[in-house]
Design a protein around this motif. Structure first.
Motif, PDB file in Angstrom:
ATOM      1  N   LYS D   3       0.773  -1.202  -0.183  1.00 44.84           N
ATOM      2  CA  LYS D   3       0.000   0.142  -0.073  1.00 44.84           C
ATOM      3  C   LYS D   3       0.850   1.119  -0.069  1.00 44.84           C
ATOM      4  CE  LYS D   3      -1.651  -2.409   3.022  1.00 44.84           C
ATOM      5  NZ  LYS D   3      -1.632  -3.843   2.588  1.00 44.84           N
ATOM      6  N   LEU D   4       1.880   1.180   0.943  1.00 43.61           N
ATOM      7  CA  LEU D   4       2.888   2.300   0.618  1.00 43.61           C
ATOM      8  C   LEU D   4       3.296   2.658  -0.570  1.00 43.61           C
ATOM      9  CD1 LEU D   4       4.668   1.790   4.312  1.00 43.61           C
ATOM     10  CD2 LEU D   4       3.272   3.730   3.467  1.00 43.61           C
ATOM     11  N   ALA D   7       0.965   4.178  -2.587  1.00 40.38           N
ATOM     12  CA  ALA D   7       0.788   5.609  -2.672  1.00 40.38           C
ATOM     13  C   ALA D   7       1.812   6.243  -2.934  1.00 40.38           C
ATOM     14  CB  ALA D   7       0.569   5.866  -0.840  1.00 40.38           C
ATOM     15  N   LEU D  31     -10.987   6.280   2.817  1.00 39.99           N
ATOM     16  CA  LEU D  31      -9.722   5.580   2.985  1.00 39.99           C
ATOM     17  C   LEU D  31      -9.473   5.222   4.457  1.00 39.99           C
ATOM     18  CD1 LEU D  31      -7.199   7.498   0.628  1.00 39.99           C
ATOM     19  CD2 LEU D  31      -7.967   4.976   0.468  1.00 39.99           C
ATOM     20  N   GLU D  40      -9.403   2.114  -0.959  1.00 36.14           N
ATOM     21  CA  GLU D  40      -7.995   1.629  -1.323  1.00 36.14           C
ATOM     22  C   GLU D  40      -7.991   1.093  -2.717  1.00 36.14           C
ATOM     23  OE1 GLU D  40      -6.343  -1.151   1.140  1.00 36.14           O
ATOM     24  OE2 GLU D  40      -4.270  -0.120   1.333  1.00 36.14           O
ATOM     25  N   GLN D  41      -8.971   0.061  -2.792  1.00 37.73           N
ATOM     26  CA  GLN D  41      -8.987  -0.650  -4.239  1.00 37.73           C
ATOM     27  C   GLN D  41      -9.499   0.315  -5.300  1.00 37.73           C
ATOM     28  OE1 GLN D  41     -10.109  -4.415  -4.871  1.00 37.73           O
ATOM     29  NE2 GLN D  41      -8.921  -4.919  -2.977  1.00 37.73           N
ATOM     30  N   ARG D  43      -8.827   3.637  -5.341  1.00 34.38           N
ATOM     31  CA  ARG D  43      -7.607   4.467  -5.584  1.00 34.38           C
ATOM     32  C   ARG D  43      -6.658   3.853  -6.324  1.00 34.38           C
ATOM     33  NH1 ARG D  43      -3.952   5.378  -0.736  1.00 34.38           N
ATOM     34  NH2 ARG D  43      -3.622   3.131  -1.421  1.00 34.38           N
ATOM     35  N   GLU D  67      -7.860  12.155  -2.408  1.00 35.38           N
ATOM     36  CA  GLU D  67      -8.081  12.860  -1.116  1.00 35.38           C
ATOM     37  C   GLU D  67      -9.206  11.994  -0.342  1.00 35.38           C
ATOM     38  OE1 GLU D  67      -8.305  16.586   0.712  1.00 35.38           O
ATOM     39  OE2 GLU D  67      -7.033  17.412  -0.634  1.00 35.38           O
ATOM     40  N   ASP D  68      -9.088  11.536   0.896  1.00 35.44           N
ATOM     41  CA  ASP D  68      -9.712  10.852   1.803  1.00 35.44           C
ATOM     42  C   ASP D  68     -10.809  11.619   2.247  1.00 35.44           C
ATOM     43  OD1 ASP D  68     -10.984   9.105   3.563  1.00 35.44           O
ATOM     44  OD2 ASP D  68      -9.496   9.318   5.252  1.00 35.44           O
TER      45      ASP D  68
END
Lengths: 252, 331, 309, 384
Positions: D3-4, D7, D31, D40-41, D43, D67-68
């Motif tokens: 995930k990191l 991002a 998120l 997350e999926q 994005r 953005e969340d």
């Protein structure tokens, strides 16, 4: 009707198995200073709290000016003319001396659900507050917050606040507690003055003050009144000497 | 402890800066900043209302989202019935006039506060916190299952309510309208706080026992304060529904109550300007952090923790301390 | 009543009991922390989550369900002690507002730490084989043995806490503390140690509850908040500081909640059209525990078994 | 860790020099909190599509801004305001929840930007509230559950128990199921924050239906499936579900409690078309074992749609861009795809079986096509 300002009939309060107030009857007549004495743990505070309405008694009745107030709330009793001071001073600590007195005056004047006036502009309120303060020892300290007062000053303020409400009867819960000799003397002078107009029920440990002020004394031991009478009668009562005053004679 | 003079100075400086800045905002703010400031104004009405019971009255309510949300729903429901041209509950006509919907929202949330307050104020302390939360949750669940008004999805208010013929679709106009409501509310609150009633309420918070011994019946005063506070929160919700053009159960959720409380504490409990600073700080932080990192809640949590552990009295107390320092430097 | 519906009632009672036991495990710690330290700890649900994640991850990695229990206990206990030492300890003297705000911050922090380290996807733990197949308790009454085990474990914990509080010195201090905080201090007890012990104990129970709830529900970020509000309701209804209150109120609320959900719509259908009955029934059921709390508090403003009268 | 990296790759894209003239795409999604995995999926799928195109969609350089919304309509609105009015972003997508969409979409389209929904599609925006700048790439809520009703009917069931949380989407789900099922249905509503379904299990057993339909997305679905198995109902009463209750993440988290369930879907990982295969392969290469959900697939399709339109027109020319979008001239992972009158999808629905996979984890296997190229019931109410 006895014409008493305060009449207590056979009051009983129990905490679990413990009996804190044991069939207490007493009265305060106009012009009288009725002192209630007794050793620590005798149930004086419990009794006071029932008289002013913070505690509900299990049995018995309380009359204020002839009216049964046994089930009445604290503010309702205040409205009927009951005033009190607290043993441990109980003031609005974030406010000044003047504001504390004004709050009491305001309570008496009413109209306190107004949300559209400005309290600072209630002229009658402040005039009366300043009138009450004038000539007292606290006059020069009017704008000091309560937190900045000495213990003796707080005790004085307690009394002033109670008087500002113009009570028909005052319950004084140990007004001398914690005061030095000079301060005590001042307090006795103040109280004597007050007593001319307002009958009192005085709970006090300081015997000098009691003998200086009281017109009648009741002795409370283990929640029960064991003796009641004039100053001389109580002084002479052997049972009181035995139960309360002990071997040491500190009466004078 | 800052002296009264220092506090007065801090308050005056703060107020002057605030007024000038607020009037000038549309001149230099971009659209999202303008929207952020508008949201701050609207939320700060709710936060100040909460502060009225919490800071001045000592009643820790964790259910103010109920009043905020009801205010929003009144606007939303009146709009739905205006759009459909059907009466609400069979006899109340819908409306899209701000001067109708906002007072209606204020009255309805006041009535709700009267009911909830009358029951809740029989308790105190932690129990009061929980019972206000419980009532708010009941209302939340009620609206979530209220299919007629969108349930969980909420109500879309397609057009902001009309107001004095102004073009409410224009952001700057909308901002000044909201600023107007805000200023009127804050002035009214100032008066209430310094009125006979406000003084009694502050006394009640400091020492309820003493106030009772003076003859003030605490229950009635506290209930009155609770109702006034509920009306303020309802006003805020009604304005928010007009600004977002949307009302949903999210407005009623308990986390909204917690957020309002956070704004109050962040700014400083029991001070007049505190809730405004607190609201600004909270929303700016939230918006700014979310733009920086998707883990913004971690930072928000850390900052909240630091504020609680590191300061006493929130932003307002900090500013007063600063003003006191300046005074000392001068004299 | 038909035998079939009798069995349904019995089964729902068991379900209510199981849910109630779960609530009790969480509420026991919370009520002590509330009652003794005077701290409102919103982050109690985070300890529930930490226990669930730690145990589940280890159970998943080793394939051994039972190994997860000590891991969950240790993880939640250690986290609890750390939280107490770093944050809660500074809040004892503060008012409720500061406590609410600080522990609300802790919730955000814990949720994000789990998101960062484990990820956003729920993690999985299976029930051990031996407890998976439903057993027939009575003719026609099938019940998952795992849930029976939770009930048993919960009642055992209740008994253990009862003995701890009524028969030991620590328990004596806890009782005294819940009744009158200043008195314990006056006794010259190391109050800090007592607080730490109580907080650690509460964390252990929360972690245990979190882990055993894992195979039944979802182990995911935010799982603590879902159950936190119900737990607070239990604490307040039971009376702050009272373990007995937490036990009685937990089971009471668990059963009431379950029974309302199970039978209210059906009962209402007897008096109104089905669709309205369902809407009203589920509406009341979802408000059920809050309604019950409001009722209890209106009659007994301090809860059912308020410590110290 | 992945995930990191994901991002980081977005950050890298957005900070690379020379991207000044890139078309910005605003992704507002959820998120944080329990549904964070859905955002997350979404994005990651859009980011993957951009990455596959070498930083381009439809041959045009794009830049993602994510953005969340924190599942908070007010926050969503604030972000949209910044994207549309301050950053001049014309294309927005990514919202997961209907209530956030309700606050954001009207504002976005009123300001002349486009909103392309990769998931949320509330009915109030599908009918009278439709807008020419609002497109839905996923599906309208009702059609999803209608397909499930059709599936249960085609399997010959007459008596069902239907369960859903007591909120709008839950009620829509049961209504949609009933519309095409046409048999006898007992409805049971659960609570939105419920984690223990023992009471419902007992009621299902007592009702003894031929089939169970339930709609519980996310963590609720995980708990429900596990408890269904633990109650011993899994082998006894068949379950037919719509896809939110059995997305890839849920299947991964329930283990064998999912095996034996039937579901309806508009897409499945094993679809035999080039677009789908390319998507699955790209995801596997990037994210390894991490489950793919239809949320990711819809977001991927949304990215492809954006690409198809960007290749024909620039979003600054709203009319041309809108025409290009309406053409839906892209290879959808679900096969045939077009927009209905309300710019919601017209698409086919399939039945899948959940079976035990090779690694012990359940997986979905596509069976029959249930409905061929259908739209939704709100399209008639839309006047555009």
């Amino acid at each position: 009707m006895t014409g008493a300002v305060l009449e207590v009939k056979c009051l009983v309060k129990r905490f679990g198995g413990l009996i804190a107030t044991d069939h207490v009857s007493l009265e305060v007549r106009p012009g009288e200073v009725h002192a209630l004495i007794g050793p620590n743990g005798a149930g004086k505070s419990t009794l006071i709290n029932q008289l002013c309405g913070e505690l509900v008694p299990d049995e018995g009745a309380v009359f204020l000016g002839g009216q049964d107030v046994t089930a009445a709330s604290v503010p309702d009793r205040v409205a009927l003319g009951l005033g009190r001071t607290f043993q441990i001073t109980n003031l609005l600590t974030e406010m000044s001396v003047r504001d504390n007195i004004a709050m009491a005056v305001q309570a008496r004047m009413g109209r306190n659900f107004r949300i559209w006036d400005a309290v600072a502009r209630r002229r009658a309120l402040w005039a009366e507050t300043d009138g009450l303060l004038a000539g007292t020892a606290l006059d020069t300290r009017a704008h000091v917050p309560v937190a900045g007062l000495s213990h003796g000053e707080k005790k004085q303020l307690e009394l002033l606040v109670a008087l500002a409400r113009k009570p028909q009867l005052l319950l004084l819960d140990e007004p001398m507690a914690g005061l030095g000799a000079a301060e005590s003397h001042e307090m006795i002078v103040s109280l004597r003055q007050v007593a001319q107009a307002t009958p009192m029920l005085l709970v006090e440990h300081d015997m000098e003050a009691v003998f200086a002020l009281a017109t009648r004394i009741s002795v409370l031991v283990y929640g029960r009144i064991i003796a009641s009478g004039s100053v001389e009668e109580i002084r002479a009562n052997p049972e009181v000497r035995e139960a309360y005053l002990g071997a040491e004679d500190e009466l004078c | 402890m800052p002296s009264p003079d220092a506090r007065n100075l801090a308050r005056r400086i703060g107020l002057a800066v605030l007024v000038v800045a607020l009037l000038a905002v549309p001149m230099f703010a971009d659209s999202s900043s303008l929207s952020l400031v508008t949201r701050i104004l609207i939320y700060s009405i709710a936060a100040a209302s909460l502060n009225f019971v919490l800071g001045y009255g000592g009643m820790i309510s964790l259910g103010h989202a109920a009043f905020f949300g009801i205010g929003g729903y009144v606007v939303g429901m009146l709009f739905v019935h205006h759009a459909d041209a059907t009466p609400l509950m069979g006899f109340i006509p819908g409306s899209n006039q701000l001067l109708v919907t906002v007072p209606a929202a204020v009255v309805v949330s006041g009535l709700l506060a009267l009911i909830i307050g009358a029951l809740s104020l029989r308790t105190g302390g932690v129990q009061f916190i929980m019972i206000t939360l419980a009532f708010a949750q009941m209302i939340f669940f009620f609206f979530v299952s209220l299919k007629a008004y969108g349930g969980e999805d909420g109500i879309i208010v397609r057009r902001t309510n009309e107001f004095l013929g102004l073009n409410m679709r224009d952001r700057v106009t909308l901002y000044y309208v909201m600023l107007g409501f805000w200023a009127v509310f804050m002035l009214a609150l100032w008066r209430v706080v310094h009125s006979s009633f406000g003084t009694v309420l502050r006394g009640m918070k400091q020492n309820e026992r003493r106030m009772a011994a003076l003859g003030y019946a605490p229950y009635r005063y506290k209930l009155y304060a609770f109702v006034l506070s509920g009306m303020g929160a309802g006003l805020s919700g009604a304005l928010m529904a007009n600004f977002l053009r949307f009302a949903s159960p999210d407005m009623l959720h308990w986390t909204k109550s917690a957020a309002l409380m956070t704004m109050v504490i962040l700014g400083g409990v029991g001070s007049f300007l505190g809730p405004i600073w607190g609201t600004a700080a909270y929303l700016v932080l939230e918006t700014w952090l979310a733009a920086q990192t998707e883990y913004w809640q971690l930072w928000l949590g850390l900052i909240l923790l630091a504020v609680v552990l590191g300061t006493r009295g929130g932003i307002n107390a900090g500013m007063a301390r600063l003003a006191a320092l300046m005074m000392r430097g001068r004299g | 009543m038909r035998p079939g519906s009798m069995i349904l009632v019995l089964e729902q009672l068991l379900n209510g009991l199981q849910y109630g036991v779960m609530l009790f495990l969480l509420a026991a710690g919370l009520t002590l922390i509330f009652g003794i330290m005077g701290v409102i700890n919103l982050a109690h649900g985070s300890l529930f989550m930490v226990g669930a994640y730690a145990g589940t991850l280890v159970a998943g990695a080793t394939g051994n369900f039972w190994l997860g229990i000590p891991v969950a206990l240790v993880a939640a206990g250690a986290t609890g002690l750390a939280v107490e030492a770093l944050v809660i300890r500074r809040l004892y003297a503060r008012d409720h507002l500061d406590q609410v705000l600080a522990t609300f911050g802790l919730i955000l922090i814990f949720n994000q730490i789990i998101t960062l380290t484990v990820g956003r996807q729920p993690v999985f733990v299976a029930i051990p084989e031996s407890l998976a197949a439903p057993v027939e308790l009575l003719p026609g009454l099938f019940y998952p043995p795992y849930r029976l085990l939770i009930i048993a474990a919960g009642l055992l914990v209740a008994l253990g806490l009862y003995l701890l509080i009524n028969r030991t010195r620590i328990g004596m201090l806890v009782r005294a503390g819940a009744t009158n905080r200043d008195m314990v201090r006056a006794l010259g007890v190391d109050i800090r140690l007592l607080y730490t012990v109580v907080f650690g104990l509460g964390a252990l129970l929360a972690g245990f509850a979190g882990y055993v709830s894992g195979p039944i529900s979802a182990v995911q970020v935010g799982m603590g908040e879902q159950i936190l509000l119900s737990t607070f309701v239990v604490v307040v209804v039971g009376g702050v500081g009272s373990i007995k209150g937490a036990c009685v109120a937990g089971i009471l609320l668990g059963v009431v909640d379950t029974m309302l959900r199970a039978f209210l719509p059906g009962l209402l259908r007897g008096v109104m059209p089905a669709s309205e009955a369902d809407a009203l029934g589920i509406g009341i059921a979802s408000m059920g525990i809050y309604l019950l709390m409001a009722l209890v508090l209106l009659i007994r403003p301090k809860g059912l078994f308020a410590a110290g009268g | 860790m992945k995930k990191l990296l994901a991002a980081a790759s977005i950050l890298a894209l957005s900070t690379m020099p020379g991207w000044a003239e890139a078309v910005k795409i605003g992704v507002i999604t959820t998120l944080s909190g329990p549904p964070g995995y859905i955002g997350e999926q979404v994005r990651d799928a859009i980011a993957l599509a951009v990455e596959q195109g070498g930083g381009k969609l439809g041959g045009v350089e794009v830049e993602l801004v994510v953005e969340d919304d924190g599942l908070n309509p007010g926050n969503g609105r604030q972000i949209a305001e910044k994207f549309v009015n301050d950053q001049g972003i014309k294309i927005l997508t990514g919202i997961v929840f209907s209530n956030v969409a309700g606050a954001v979409v009207p504002d976005v389209v009123d300001n002349g930007a486009f909103y392309l929904s990769s998931n949320a599609a509330p009915s109030n925006l599908a009918g009278a509230g439709c807008n020419e700048n609002y497109f839905v790439v996923s599906w309208q809520n009702d059609s999803l559950h209608e397909a499930t009703g059709a599936a249960a009917k085609s399997l010959g069931y007459k008596k069902a128990v239907a369960l859903a949380p007591n909120y709008q989407a839950g009620k829509d789900a049961i209504a949609g199921f009933k519309r095409l099922f046409e048999g006898e249905v007992e409805e049971i509503y659960t609570q939105l924050d419920q984690t223990d379904f023992a009471s419902e299990m007992a009621r299902i057993r007592a009702a003894a239906p031929e089939v169970v339909f339930q709609f519980h997305p996310g963590g609720l679905g995980i708990a429900f499936l596990k408890q269904y198995q633990q109650a011993g109902l899994l082998g006894q009463i068949p379950m037919v579900l719509s896809e939110p209750s059995v997305d890839g993440v849920i299947l991964n988290a329930v283990g064998e409690a999912g095996v034996g369930v039937k579901a309806t879907t508009h897409w499945n990982e094993d679809f035999d078309n080039d677009a789908s295969k390319a998507f699955v392969a790209a995801w596997r290469a990037k994210h390894g074992d991490r489950p793919i959900t239809y949320y990711a697939q819809q977001a991927w399709d949304t990215a492809q749609l954006i690409g198809s339109a960007l290749s024909k027109a620039t979003p600054d020319d709203a009319d041309a861009f809108r025409t290009a979008l309406r053409a839906a001239d892209f290879a959808s992972t679900r096969g045939d795809f077009k927009f209905g009158a309300n710019q919601h999808p017209v698409q086919s629905w399939y039945m899948v079986d959940i079976v035990a996979g090779p690694n012990g984890k359940p997986q979905a296997v596509t069976k029959d096509k249930l409905r061929d190229m259908v739209g939704d019931v709100y399209a008639d109410q839309c006047k555009m």
